[in-house]
Each structure stands twice: as structure tokens, then as C-alpha cells.
Design a protein around this motif. Structure first.
Motif, PDB file in Angstrom:
ATOM      1  N   TYR A  88       5.256  -4.874   7.805  1.00 60.01           N
ATOM      2  CA  TYR A  88       5.087  -6.160   7.144  1.00 60.01           C
ATOM      3  C   TYR A  88       3.957  -6.046   6.127  1.00 60.01           C
ATOM      4  O   TYR A  88       3.309  -5.007   6.026  1.00 60.01           O
ATOM      5  N   ASP A  89       3.682  -7.090   5.385  1.00 65.10           N
ATOM      6  CA  ASP A  89       2.636  -7.054   4.366  1.00 65.10           C
ATOM      7  C   ASP A  89       1.256  -6.769   4.941  1.00 65.10           C
ATOM      8  O   ASP A  89       0.495  -5.990   4.381  1.00 65.10           O
ATOM      9  N   LYS A  90       0.904  -7.413   6.030  1.00 62.99           N
ATOM     10  CA  LYS A  90      -0.453  -7.337   6.571  1.00 62.99           C
ATOM     11  C   LYS A  90      -0.581  -6.500   7.836  1.00 62.99           C
ATOM     12  O   LYS A  90      -1.687  -6.199   8.261  1.00 62.99           O
ATOM     13  N   TYR A  91       0.522  -6.176   8.483  1.00 65.18           N
ATOM     14  CA  TYR A  91       0.466  -5.399   9.720  1.00 65.18           C
ATOM     15  C   TYR A  91       1.780  -4.674   9.954  1.00 65.18           C
ATOM     16  O   TYR A  91       2.790  -4.961   9.313  1.00 65.18           O
ATOM     17  N   THR A  92       1.738  -3.728  10.884  1.00 65.57           N
ATOM     18  CA  THR A  92       2.910  -2.929  11.227  1.00 65.57           C
ATOM     19  C   THR A  92       2.974  -2.774  12.736  1.00 65.57           C
ATOM     20  O   THR A  92       1.955  -2.550  13.380  1.00 65.57           O
ATOM     21  N   ASN A 141      -5.587   5.010   3.180  1.00 68.51           N
ATOM     22  CA  ASN A 141      -5.927   3.670   3.675  1.00 68.51           C
ATOM     23  C   ASN A 141      -6.441   3.741   5.104  1.00 68.51           C
ATOM     24  O   ASN A 141      -5.762   4.274   5.982  1.00 68.51           O
ATOM     25  N   ASN A 156      -6.508  -0.135  11.073  1.00 65.60           N
ATOM     26  CA  ASN A 156      -6.989  -0.764  12.303  1.00 65.60           C
ATOM     27  C   ASN A 156      -5.830  -0.691  13.276  1.00 65.60           C
ATOM     28  O   ASN A 156      -4.706  -1.061  12.928  1.00 65.60           O
ATOM     29  N   GLN A 162       0.817  -1.193   0.000  1.00 64.44           N
ATOM     30  CA  GLN A 162       0.000   0.000   0.000  1.00 64.44           C
ATOM     31  C   GLN A 162       0.858   1.253   0.000  1.00 64.44           C
ATOM     32  O   GLN A 162       0.351   2.338   0.170  1.00 64.44           O
TER      33      GLN A 162
END
Length: 69
Positions: free
Chosen positions: A29-33, A57, A60, A1
Motif C-alpha cells: 500500500y502507499d504507507k505500509y506493506t 529506504n 519500520n 518509493q
């Protein structure tokens, strides 16, 4: 993103009103930070960042689980 660490620091500094230099390590990371903030600022960051967007974006946000040793 295409979100970079500087985008996250800017959002936290702008929304939570804490200096960007207080933001610690950011692991993207790809799905979370994971973002490290001082314990005394954590609740404010969580509260202020709930309904914002970073680079268009919706995010969450939640407190990370305690790291096991």
C-alpha cells in the motif's frame, strides 16, 4: 518509493536467511506493506529486518495485529 514484492522477498531471504519461496502474500500500500511469513520464522524476520534499508529506504517493521473474523 518504487519498492516491489521481489525487493521485499530478496531482503527477507538475504537478511533472515529463509528461502524466498517461504514468503507468502505481499500486500503493498502507499504507507505500509503486509508480508506473510511462516509463524516459525516470524521472530527471526522481525529481528533481522529491524535496521535495514530496501532500495535505499529505511524500513519500520512490526508484527501485524491479529485479523478479526
Amino acid at each position: 518509493q518504487r519498492v516491489q514484492a521481489k525487493d521485499i522477498v530478496g531482503a527477507i531471504a538475504g537478511e533472515a536467511g529463509i528461502p524466498g519461496k517461504l514468503v507468502g502474500t505481499i500486500d503493498i500500500y502507499d504507507k505500509y506493506t503486509f508480508v506473510e511469513v511462516p509463524k516459525e520464522n516470524a521472530k527471526k524476520v522481525l529481528d533481522k529486518m529491524k535496521n535495514i534499508k530496501i532500495k535505499g529506504n529505511k524500513i519500520n517493521i512490526e508484527k501485524a495485529n491479529t485479523r478479526r473474523k
